[in-house]
Scaffold this active site. Structure first.
Site, PDB file in Angstrom:
ATOM      1  CG  HIS A   1      -2.036  -1.113   1.077  1.00  0.00           C
ATOM      2  ND1 HIS A   1      -1.852  -2.316   1.695  1.00  0.00           N
ATOM      3  CD2 HIS A   1      -3.332  -1.056   0.510  1.00  0.00           C
ATOM      4  CE1 HIS A   1      -2.946  -3.060   1.508  1.00  0.00           C
ATOM      5  NE2 HIS A   1      -3.556  -2.360   0.797  1.00  0.00           N
TER       6      HIS A   1
ATOM      7  N   GLY B 271      -0.255  -1.388   6.888  1.00  0.00           N
ATOM      8  CA  GLY B 271       0.379  -0.048   7.362  1.00  0.00           C
ATOM      9  C   GLY B 271      -0.273   1.124   7.701  1.00  0.00           C
TER      10      GLY B 271
END
Length: 128
Positions: free
Chosen positions: A49, A90
């Protein structure tokens, strides 16, 4: 100079299963605190990501981006279906309701579905 008005809200790959992130876009010439747009970005070429975020931030500079969360998208253009699910380790889980609304505006002829499950049903997931 880049302008938030010229940035498309949704930019995702035309097919496949890939990670996506939801992003606030800021133009500090207009407002320091209020985002001008919320963006959806998802690409198969990005393994993480954070790779998506880095690519988008670099492309849209000098505009500022703030990641709001992530997940996965399964884009099936043949059947006109997009499934939004999962989360980012994350950035946390994106608000899939917001993502679905934005994606539906960009793909009005598609059926959009969401799930809070981490994985798709095994019958749909090619990633065994």
């Amino acid at each position: 100079m880049a302008s938030a008005a010229n940035v498309p809200v949704v930019d995702i790959d035309p097919e496949g299963v890939f990670k996506y992130i939801l992003i606030n876009l800021y133009d500090k010439n207009l407002s320091e605190s209020e985002p001008q747009k919320v963006l959806v970005r998802g690409y198969k070429r990005c393994n993480y990501h954070s790779d998506i975020f880095d690519e988008v931030q670099a492309k849209l500079s000098p505009l500022d981006c703030e990641p709001l969360g992530g997940g996965r998208i399964s884009h099936d253009p043949e059947n006109k279906k997009i499934h939004i699910y999962g989360y980012s380790q994350g950035y946390g889980k994106a608000d899939h309701e917001i993502t679905a609304k934005l994606v539906k505006e960009a793909y009005p002829a598609y059926t959009i579905s969401i799930s809070d499950e981490g994985l798709q049903p095994s019958s749909e997931c090619p990633c065994k």
